[in-house]
Each structure stands twice: as C-alpha cells, then as structure tokens.
Design an enzyme around this catalytic site. Structure first.
Site, PDB file in Angstrom:
ATOM      1  N   ALA A  42       0.843  -1.201   0.000  1.00 18.86           N
ATOM      2  CA  ALA A  42       0.000   0.000   0.000  1.00 18.86           C
ATOM      3  C   ALA A  42       0.873   1.244   0.000  1.00 18.86           C
ATOM      4  O   ALA A  42       2.107   1.171   0.151  1.00 18.86           O
ATOM      5  CB  ALA A  42      -0.910   0.004   1.223  1.00 18.86           C
ATOM      6  N   GLN A  43       0.227   2.394  -0.186  1.00 13.60           N
ATOM      7  CA  GLN A  43       0.924   3.665  -0.071  1.00 13.60           C
ATOM      8  C   GLN A  43       0.145   4.591   0.850  1.00 13.60           C
ATOM      9  O   GLN A  43      -1.047   4.415   1.077  1.00 13.60           O
ATOM     10  CB  GLN A  43       1.143   4.312  -1.431  1.00 13.60           C
ATOM     11  CG  GLN A  43      -0.092   4.811  -2.140  1.00 13.60           C
ATOM     12  CD  GLN A  43       0.241   5.290  -3.558  1.00 13.60           C
ATOM     13  OE1 GLN A  43       1.027   4.664  -4.275  1.00 13.60           O
ATOM     14  NE2 GLN A  43      -0.335   6.403  -3.963  1.00 13.60           N
ATOM     15  N   LYS A  58      -3.925   5.381   4.229  1.00 10.81           N
ATOM     16  CA  LYS A  58      -3.196   4.247   3.658  1.00 10.81           C
ATOM     17  C   LYS A  58      -4.125   3.491   2.711  1.00 10.81           C
ATOM     18  O   LYS A  58      -5.211   3.068   3.107  1.00 10.81           O
ATOM     19  CB  LYS A  58      -2.713   3.326   4.782  1.00 10.81           C
ATOM     20  CG  LYS A  58      -1.828   2.185   4.313  1.00 10.81           C
ATOM     21  CD  LYS A  58      -1.247   1.436   5.508  1.00 10.81           C
ATOM     22  CE  LYS A  58      -0.311   0.321   5.070  1.00 10.81           C
ATOM     23  NZ  LYS A  58       0.256  -0.395   6.239  1.00 10.81           N
ATOM     24  N   ASP A 200       6.918  -6.446  12.068  1.00 10.18           N
ATOM     25  CA  ASP A 200       7.467  -5.877  10.834  1.00 10.18           C
ATOM     26  C   ASP A 200       8.233  -4.602  11.149  1.00 10.18           C
ATOM     27  O   ASP A 200       8.064  -3.571  10.495  1.00 10.18           O
ATOM     28  CB  ASP A 200       6.322  -5.593   9.849  1.00 10.18           C
ATOM     29  CG  ASP A 200       6.815  -5.352   8.430  1.00 10.18           C
ATOM     30  OD1 ASP A 200       7.958  -5.747   8.117  1.00 10.18           O
ATOM     31  OD2 ASP A 200       6.063  -4.768   7.623  1.00 10.18           O
TER      32      ASP A 200
END
Length: 235
Positions: A42-43, A58, A200
C-alpha cells in the site's frame, strides 16, 4: 521495499476512498497528490480533516491481492518442488514455511486487521504505563474511516530511524543510544508482558519524532504466542 516502491496513481487513491467511505469521505477535506511513502502492499498520503487535524491515509495498491496470490502460489510450488528433490528432514519443512509466510502476507491485504492491531497496541501500552517514548497511530475506527482497502489514522511526524542512524558525532551517538533503550524496552514489553508483538519493525516502520520519541507504524503484521506454544515451551 520499505517506503520507496513506485506509487500508484492519485486517481486510484481518490476512487478507493470514495468507494470505501461514500459520504463519510467528506471528513477528509484534502489529500496530498504525492504519497509520503509507498510500500509493496500500500501507499500512504497525508490528509487534512475538516477540523484541520493532520491525518494519514493508507490505500492498497490496485491489483495487489491478485499479485500476492500469484506470488504465493509460485513460492509454494517452488517450496514443494525443492522439498521433493531435497528432503529437508523433520526439523524444517519448506512448504510449511511458505504457507506461514503466505498467511502473514494475506493479513496485510485487510486494513481492518491493521486498524485492530493499532488499537490493541495503543491499549496495551496505555494500560501498563509503559508508553513513555513510544507512540502508535490512532486508527479512525469511531469515525468510520477504516475499510478493507483504506485505513485513515492519525499522522505521526518523524524521520525513518535508518536515516538518523547514519549520522555521526557525539550528539547523534547519545541520541541513538537513548532511542535504542526506548526501542528495546518497548519490544520487551510487547514480547514478555503483552504477548502481542509488532512483527514488521524494519527501519522504514520506525519513525523518530521531532521530540525524539519512537513511532511504530505499519502494524499489519503482529504475532503472539498461542496456548499451544506456551504448553510446548513448558514441556
């Protein structure tokens, strides 16, 4: 892969927001044309709410679900082929490892999972009083601005920690030592007290804020020990 993947078009971002929220999208008065970061799933765009507060939006890349599904199928097929040609024995199963990796990747395709993870991280650190120096974005769940493909959250100002770690000098060394202590305490709290760990934490997902706090973002992957894991460790 951290935050520099080629971005998708602004038209897709706007369409995704409209499709996800309908009339509620009016709560976003402005969305930046250029993303502030783009990862493999995603961005993120900067946005402004009607009350002037700064937000982050997002949005999943177009077609990313099909791309991930194809990649995971190829990975699984390759793992099964290697396992058949070169048996790995009882302690390692490449197909099982590929399946576990696939499960992690699929979770990132649902922004509601990340929103719930953020809610839980914020609650955990607030409850045990160990939030000093650590922040997580607030997902706008109550405002109805979370969907499977779009997540709106509070905007965390900061610089990716990897950029700061390359700076030299005594002041930078002292600052980095402090950040390391804060980060280690936060990780141990997630691991040993909360049993819920951000899985993450690469340099692109750890921001250093202007007041030298750590902001953990992109919490789509989180893990904890199950009852079965605890039983195994006790044995």
């Amino acid at each position: 892969l951290h935050d520099g993947v080629p971005p998708h078009a602004l038209s897709h971002t706007r369409r995704a927001i409209s499709d996800a929220f309908g009339a509620r999208a009016a709560q976003l008065e402005w969305v930046s044309e250029r993303p502030v970061g783009s990862g493999c799933i995603a961005q993120v765009h900067e946005a402004r709410a009607a009350d002037g507060s700064k937000l982050a939006v997002k949005v999943l890349h177009p077609g990313v679900a099909a791309t991930v599904a194809a990649d995971l199928w190829l990975l699984g097929a390759a793992a099964r082929l290697v396992e058949k040609c070169v048996p790995s024995g009882r302690w390692l199963s490449l197909p099982d490892a590929a399946d576990e990796f696939g499960a992690f990747m699929r979770r990132q395709l649902d922004m509601t999972v990340e929103a719930d993870n953020l809610r839980r991280f914020r609650a955990n650190f607030a409850a045990d009083g160990n939030a000093g120096g650590v922040r997580f974005p607030r997902p706008l769940l109550e405002e109805g601005l979370v969907s499977g493909g779009v997540l709106v959250e509070s905007y965390e100002e900061g610089v990716p920690i990897g950029k700061l770690l390359r700076e030299g000098g005594e002041a930078a060394a002292a600052r980095n030592a402090k950040l390391a202590r804060v980060g280690l305490r936060a990780f141990l709290a997630m691991l040993l007290r909360h049993n819920f760990v951000h899985a993450d934490l690469h340099p692109g997902n750890i921001l250093v804020t202007p007041d030298n706090e750590l902001a953990f973002v992109d919490a789509g992957i989180a893990v904890g020990y199950s009852d079965a894991d605890h039983a195994l460790h006790e044995v």
